[in-house]
Enzyme design. Sequence first.
Site, PDB file in Angstrom:
ATOM      1  CD  GLU A  81      -2.736  -1.147   2.231  1.00 29.63           C
ATOM      2  OE1 GLU A  81      -3.143  -0.316   2.906  1.00 29.63           O
ATOM      3  OE2 GLU A  81      -3.384  -2.263   2.424  1.00 29.63           O
ATOM      4  CB  CYS A 102       2.885   7.935   2.741  1.00 27.09           C
ATOM      5  SG  CYS A 102       3.436   6.858   4.051  1.00 27.09           S
ATOM      6  CB  CYS A 109       6.942  -4.345   9.398  1.00 25.36           C
ATOM      7  SG  CYS A 109       8.244  -3.561  10.251  1.00 25.36           S
ATOM      8  CB  CYS A 113       5.472  -1.751  16.622  1.00 26.41           C
ATOM      9  SG  CYS A 113       7.318  -1.268  16.198  1.00 26.41           S
ATOM     10  CB  CYS A 116       2.553  -0.700  13.897  1.00 25.99           C
ATOM     11  SG  CYS A 116       2.615  -0.679  12.140  1.00 25.99           S
ATOM     12  N   GLY A 159       6.482  -1.228   6.638  1.00 28.54           N
ATOM     13  CA  GLY A 159       7.927  -1.993   6.657  1.00 28.54           C
ATOM     14  C   GLY A 159       8.999  -0.818   7.153  1.00 28.54           C
ATOM     15  CD  GLU A 160      12.910   0.379  10.207  1.00 29.52           C
ATOM     16  OE1 GLU A 160      12.235   1.062  10.902  1.00 29.52           O
ATOM     17  OE2 GLU A 160      14.237   1.229  10.011  1.00 29.52           O
ATOM     18  CB  SER A 191       9.778   7.147   9.382  1.00 30.16           C
ATOM     19  OG  SER A 191       9.836   6.885  10.629  1.00 30.16           O
ATOM     20  CB  SER A 214       9.395   5.355  15.084  1.00 29.96           C
ATOM     21  OG  SER A 214       8.864   5.644  14.051  1.00 29.96           O
ATOM     22  CG  LEU A 215      11.500   8.629  21.504  1.00 30.53           C
ATOM     23  CD1 LEU A 215      13.063   7.862  21.446  1.00 30.53           C
ATOM     24  CD2 LEU A 215      12.036  10.117  21.784  1.00 30.53           C
ATOM     25  CG  HIS A 216       6.707   5.426  18.920  1.00 30.45           C
ATOM     26  ND1 HIS A 216       5.918   6.529  18.427  1.00 30.45           N
ATOM     27  CD2 HIS A 216       6.757   4.624  18.067  1.00 30.45           C
ATOM     28  CE1 HIS A 216       6.070   6.552  17.109  1.00 30.45           C
ATOM     29  NE2 HIS A 216       6.305   5.103  16.680  1.00 30.45           N
ATOM     30  CG  ASN A 297      -4.164   6.949  12.258  1.00 32.03           C
ATOM     31  OD1 ASN A 297      -4.889   8.079  12.497  1.00 32.03           O
ATOM     32  ND2 ASN A 297      -2.825   7.295  11.638  1.00 32.03           N
ATOM     33  CB  CYS A 338       1.119   6.624  10.310  1.00 28.60           C
ATOM     34  SG  CYS A 338       2.333   7.737   9.677  1.00 28.60           S
TER      35      CYS A 338
HETATM   36  N1  SAH Z   1       9.139   1.317  10.456  1.00 30.26           N
HETATM   37  C1  SAH Z   1       9.228   2.948  10.373  1.00 30.26           C
HETATM   38  C2  SAH Z   1       8.464   3.315   9.279  1.00 30.26           C
HETATM   39  C3  SAH Z   1       6.959   3.194   8.914  1.00 30.26           C
HETATM   40  S1  SAH Z   1       5.746   3.479  10.240  1.00 30.26           S
HETATM   41  C4  SAH Z   1       9.038   3.389  11.673  1.00 30.26           C
HETATM   42  O1  SAH Z   1       8.352   2.736  12.519  1.00 30.26           O
HETATM   43  O2  SAH Z   1       9.395   4.396  11.931  1.00 30.26           O
HETATM   44  C5  SAH Z   1       5.715   5.140  10.112  1.00 30.26           C
HETATM   45  C6  SAH Z   1       5.253   5.879  11.343  1.00 30.26           C
HETATM   46  O3  SAH Z   1       4.086   5.567  11.711  1.00 30.26           O
HETATM   47  C7  SAH Z   1       6.257   5.456  12.419  1.00 30.26           C
HETATM   48  O4  SAH Z   1       6.520   6.722  13.423  1.00 30.26           O
HETATM   49  C8  SAH Z   1       5.022   4.403  13.326  1.00 30.26           C
HETATM   50  O5  SAH Z   1       5.540   4.506  14.833  1.00 30.26           O
HETATM   51  C9  SAH Z   1       3.803   5.145  13.248  1.00 30.26           C
HETATM   52  N2  SAH Z   1       2.685   4.589  13.463  1.00 30.26           N
HETATM   53  C10 SAH Z   1       2.521   3.136  13.558  1.00 30.26           C
HETATM   54  N3  SAH Z   1       1.199   2.771  13.891  1.00 30.26           N
HETATM   55  C11 SAH Z   1       0.599   3.982  13.805  1.00 30.26           C
HETATM   56  C12 SAH Z   1      -0.686   4.136  14.275  1.00 30.26           C
HETATM   57  N4  SAH Z   1      -1.584   3.141  14.392  1.00 30.26           N
HETATM   58  N5  SAH Z   1      -1.280   5.558  14.195  1.00 30.26           N
HETATM   59  C13 SAH Z   1      -0.250   6.470  14.016  1.00 30.26           C
HETATM   60  N6  SAH Z   1       0.995   6.134  13.790  1.00 30.26           N
HETATM   61  C14 SAH Z   1       1.447   4.967  13.696  1.00 30.26           C
HETATM   62 FE1  SF4 Z   2       7.395  -1.915  11.723  1.00 33.32          FE
HETATM   63 FE2  SF4 Z   2       7.503   0.661  12.004  1.00 33.32          FE
HETATM   64 FE3  SF4 Z   2       5.192  -0.667  12.158  1.00 33.32          FE
HETATM   65 FE4  SF4 Z   2       7.132  -0.895  14.004  1.00 33.32          FE
HETATM   66  S1  SF4 Z   2       5.950   1.120  13.608  1.00 33.32           S
HETATM   67  S2  SF4 Z   2       6.053  -2.467  13.072  1.00 33.32           S
HETATM   68  S3  SF4 Z   2       8.839  -0.748  12.525  1.00 33.32           S
HETATM   69  S4  SF4 Z   2       6.286  -0.519  10.214  1.00 33.32           S
END
Ligand code: SAH
Ligand code: SF4
Length: 355
Positions: A81, A102, A109, A113, A116, A159-160, A191, A214-216, A297, A338
């Site tokens: 996607e 995007c 991935c 996480c 996600c 993906g990463e 990212s 992506s710190l979180h 989201n 995202c």
């Molecule tokens: N794998 C990479 C890039 C793809 S994710 C990464 O993790 O950075 C892109 C961004 O979307 C990241 O910051 C991720 O943490 C965030 N993300 C993942 N799930 C999400 C969600 N449900 N709502 C908002 N952001 C989310």
């Molecule tokens: Fe992969 Fe990024 Fe989603 Fe984590 S947030 S599962 S690294 S795509």
Amino acid sequence: MNLSKLNQILATEPRYRADQVKRAVFFDLVEKWDEATTLPKILREKLKAECPLEIDAKIFSSQGDPTRKAVITLEDGVKIETVLMSYKSKKEDDETPRNTVCVSSEAGCSLGCVFCATGQNGFTRNLSAEEIVSQVLFFARLLKKENERVSNVVFMGMGEPFLNYEEVIKAIKILMDQKGLAIGARHLSVSTIGIPEKIEKFSHEGFQVNLALSLHAPNDELRTELAPINAKYNLKKVLHAIDDYLAKTKRKVMLEYVMIDGVNDSDFYAKELIQLIRLNIKKERQYLCLVNLIAYNQTGAFKSSPREQILKFKKILEDGGVQVTERFRFGRGIKGGCGQLTGKQKLEIRKQGRE
Ligand code: SAH
Ligand code: SF4
């Protein structure tokens, strides 16, 4: 579209032909070889037979949302996607629309996480540079019909990117090519969840592509719960790599922090985040860090923090001398926000029908 095949065919042609072909594909954005009238008919026929230009995609959009999503089926049937976010500046003197694609760097991935949807759906395979570039080409062709162009590309889809490093770098170089799509380095962002050795490598690439981490979470315990890879690459290691990157490149880094209700959004965590940055990033480089608060989201059990808490969290960070921005939510109606991308088209259609 098979770029390696294209390169193979062009290897036997004179150099200027290769330039003409690249121009047709990446600058004129032709969708059929017959439109590439600078090429001799015999070459066009060969390309038609051996290297079709079509990109197999379905588009999803929802009214009132400036986001469109494409589900692209790759040659082996795998689905990925890609999302297009269109943004018109509200400033009167700024007529330039911004069209950000995007892209996905992998199908699925492997990092799982918990917040996600991509991570929860598992990993299928890495994407090749051309599969990454095709995602941009697809929207570039569509925008051309609307007299617009792709202005920005972010590697924030499925993906990463740093677990598919070489192909991502190759794709970035194709996207930047002045004779093709010509997307400026400063309009590209990658990212990562934080793979220290790849952050280091990235700092040596010598281009001005933006980096986001992506710190979180502000501590290892919580971050490992949310992003299991943190058990291997903890905050100290990741932020050490970021500090090195800042020292080498003097470029800003975006620290992404997804705001999840009751999980990582308390006042206490905001204060802990200030300390985390103070302790791990050299004082003279802290001005290069920008925290981006992302409204979550909803994809599973978690919920987004209420707006008031996001603003409160933001204020605490600001008062602590940390620079903060907020990202708006786009594309949720089409499951194109995202972390909502899964590549599972059937599920998508069914869910859309119910909503
Ligand atoms: N794998 C990479 C890039 C793809 S994710 C990464 O993790 O950075 C892109 C961004 O979307 C990241 O910051 C991720 O943490 C965030 N993300 C993942 N799930 C999400 C969600 N449900 N709502 C908002 N952001 C989310
Ligand atoms: Fe992969 Fe990024 Fe989603 Fe984590 S947030 S599962 S690294 S795509």
